[in-house]
Each structure stands twice: as C-alpha cells, then as structure tokens.
Design a protein around this motif. Sequence first.
Motif, PDB file in Angstrom:
ATOM      1  N   ASP A  67      53.452  13.688 -13.605  1.00  0.00           N
ATOM      2  CA  ASP A  67      52.226  13.073 -13.195  1.00  0.00           C
ATOM      3  C   ASP A  67      52.320  11.856 -14.119  1.00  0.00           C
ATOM      4  O   ASP A  67      52.433  11.901 -15.572  1.00  0.00           O
ATOM      5  CB  ASP A  67      51.333  13.757 -13.773  1.00  0.00           C
ATOM      6  N   ILE A  79      55.046   9.091  -5.982  1.00  0.00           N
ATOM      7  CA  ILE A  79      54.193   9.920  -4.930  1.00  0.00           C
ATOM      8  C   ILE A  79      52.710   9.320  -5.162  1.00  0.00           C
ATOM      9  O   ILE A  79      52.309   9.446  -6.316  1.00  0.00           O
ATOM     10  CB  ILE A  79      54.464  11.265  -5.158  1.00  0.00           C
ATOM     11  N   LYS A 104      49.416  10.615  -4.923  1.00  0.00           N
ATOM     12  CA  LYS A 104      49.014  12.258  -4.792  1.00  0.00           C
ATOM     13  C   LYS A 104      47.542  12.250  -5.312  1.00  0.00           C
ATOM     14  O   LYS A 104      47.350  13.119  -5.719  1.00  0.00           O
ATOM     15  CB  LYS A 104      50.047  13.228  -5.562  1.00  0.00           C
ATOM     16  N   CYS A 133      51.653   8.222   4.175  1.00  0.00           N
ATOM     17  CA  CYS A 133      51.856   8.489   2.788  1.00  0.00           C
ATOM     18  C   CYS A 133      51.693   7.230   1.786  1.00  0.00           C
ATOM     19  O   CYS A 133      51.299   7.107   0.778  1.00  0.00           O
ATOM     20  CB  CYS A 133      53.156   8.929   2.508  1.00  0.00           C
ATOM     21  N   LEU A 138      48.509  12.378   1.384  1.00  0.00           N
ATOM     22  CA  LEU A 138      49.254  13.704   0.864  1.00  0.00           C
ATOM     23  C   LEU A 138      48.328  14.686   0.429  1.00  0.00           C
ATOM     24  O   LEU A 138      47.270  14.342  -0.312  1.00  0.00           O
ATOM     25  CB  LEU A 138      50.155  13.408  -0.222  1.00  0.00           C
ATOM     26  N   PHE A 140      48.159  17.449  -2.164  1.00  0.00           N
ATOM     27  CA  PHE A 140      48.534  17.894  -3.141  1.00  0.00           C
ATOM     28  C   PHE A 140      48.593  19.335  -3.430  1.00  0.00           C
ATOM     29  O   PHE A 140      49.559  20.031  -3.979  1.00  0.00           O
ATOM     30  CB  PHE A 140      48.468  17.090  -4.389  1.00  0.00           C
ATOM     31  N   GLY A 166      52.735  16.906   3.001  1.00  0.00           N
ATOM     32  CA  GLY A 166      51.602  15.497   3.664  1.00  0.00           C
ATOM     33  C   GLY A 166      52.209  15.134   5.039  1.00  0.00           C
ATOM     34  O   GLY A 166      51.745  14.195   5.467  1.00  0.00           O
TER      35      GLY A 166
END
Length: 319
Positions: free
Chosen positions: A34, A74, A76, A95, A100, A102, A107
């Motif tokens: 993240d 990503i 997300k 995307c 997606l 998560f 996705g």
Amino acid sequence: VHTAGWPLAEHGAHGGSFMYHIENNQVVLGLITDLGYQNPYLSPFDEFQRMKHHPLFANTLKNGKRVSYGARAIAKGGLQSLPKMHFPGGLLIGCDAGTLNFAKIKGSHTAMKSGMVAADVILKRAQGEWQAGQDLAEYATAFEQSWAYQELHQQRNFGPAQHKFGNLLGSAYAFIDINLFRGKLPWTMQDITPDYAQTKLAADCPELSYPKPDSVLSFDKLSSVFLSNTNHEEDQPVHLKLADPSIPIASNLPKYAEPAQRYCPAAVYEVVEDDAGEKRFQINAQNCVHCKTCDIKDPAQNITWVTPEGAGGPTYPNM
C-alpha cells in the motif's frame, strides 16, 4: 496462497502477498505494498526480497530459477476512488478506472463487465444520431445499474477498514459488513489523505536496513530489471519529468531522504555524489518498468510519468 501483514507490518505499512502455482512447474508470486506507508526509508522491493525467505515461500522457491520480474501500481481504491468514467470522445473502463474488487483480490470479471456495458452504450448511441467526440454521459448510469457496480459497492469499506483498524480488526469488520450486511450499512468509509501526503519526514522515522541479497531467494534490483526485458531508445527525451529539477536535492533529500531511490522497483532514481561531495539526482530512464509508482508516491509531487517514445518499456515473457 494469500497473506496479509508480514513483512510490511513490521515497518508500519499495509499490504499482502500472493503465490499461485501455474503450468510447467512454475509459480508466480508478488507483494502488494500500500503506497500510503509513512516511513520514507521503506523499500517495497526489499520487503519483497525479505518476504521470500519466509519458510512458506522458501520451501517452494528453493532450487528454482527466476524467469521473469515486473512491477505495477494497482488502482485498488474501489468505489470511492472511481473517477468520472466518461469524457468527450472516450470512456474510462476496467483497471484503468479502478474497477478491481480488492476484497476478492480479483478484477478481470468487473473489468470485462465495464467494457461490456461500454459496448452496449456505444452501440445504442451509434444506432441513433452519432457524432464524433461526443460525451457518452449515459455510461455512468448504465454502469451504476450493473452487477459490477453493486459488487464494488458491497465491498467499498474493505480497504478503508484495514487502514483504520488494522489487519485483524479491519478484516473482522469487513467480514461482518460484506457477508452479514451485504454492504448495506448506511455509511461509506473514506481514505481522505493522498498516498504521497502520508509520507513522514525522515527525521521522524527510523532508518531501515535490509539484508544483502543472497542470489538464491533474494536478488538485487538491476538483475531483476534485466529479467523484465525493459528497453527504451537512448536518444529519446527522458519520459520522467521533473516539474522543478532542484527539488530532489534541495527538498526531498534532507526532508525525506529522497524516497524515490527506494520506492522505485527498477533503480531508475539515484542520488549520485561526485569527488567534491556534491550530490545530484540522476534518472536512469532506461530501467523504467512503467509501474508509475513515482507519479503517485513522490512526496513533493514533482515527478510526472509520461508515455515514452516508440514501443519502449518492459516485455514480460509470461506475466
């Protein structure tokens, strides 16, 4: 295999890993970090190398051979992060829009559905009065009426709950929200601080050191980038633009210990010191694997990733 927490949790970061067994006695594995982490000394690449030494992964990877490497940012954020998905002359789907799910770590199905909805909208408009460059605003309504939107709405609080309550309590909350209440609780949690703004000053964070790669389970960045088969024509303009070339050394280095040299998974950014002790910020654009992390995480928002000339970039053989 799906994991959450370790090794990132040891350094106050969020994320998780995956390992999938595929054909020809191969496995694919990765670490999702993240980008809202706070410590500028954290290196997602080195966290991934550290992760592979856990027995869960090491027992599978031992006596194996690396065949490919890559990295990608990503989208997300889920429902709360969906942008306006229509504009004059185009639609933003899949995307690229951030469809997606998560919570399910998947996705493809929602991306395909957003494309199918877009095709229906385009076909319906084309059967009537068609004009080039028109804004198909009805796509927003059509997508909101689809099961893909409803699925994203059901899991909308999954990510923010993890960030707010941590992995264990966040997962418990998400289980109740998604499985018992079917996402119908009358509130939507938000992550209101951008990822880049989460970065703390280097002076307020412990400096992190990572073990040297053993070239058996863990490896260095440059040999990994080699496996991505990335290439750019060397006589083209650098596609990583600095709004202010003086910021990396004048601001990011003393304040944030220049995190670009760590958050980049391809050794694109370096702080180079000459014999006189003068430091300069060097961009090795040839190495870029187009993950676009720098465009997102740079605390000064000074780096803009633009499309390189020609067909440059990574060429993944089996990813």
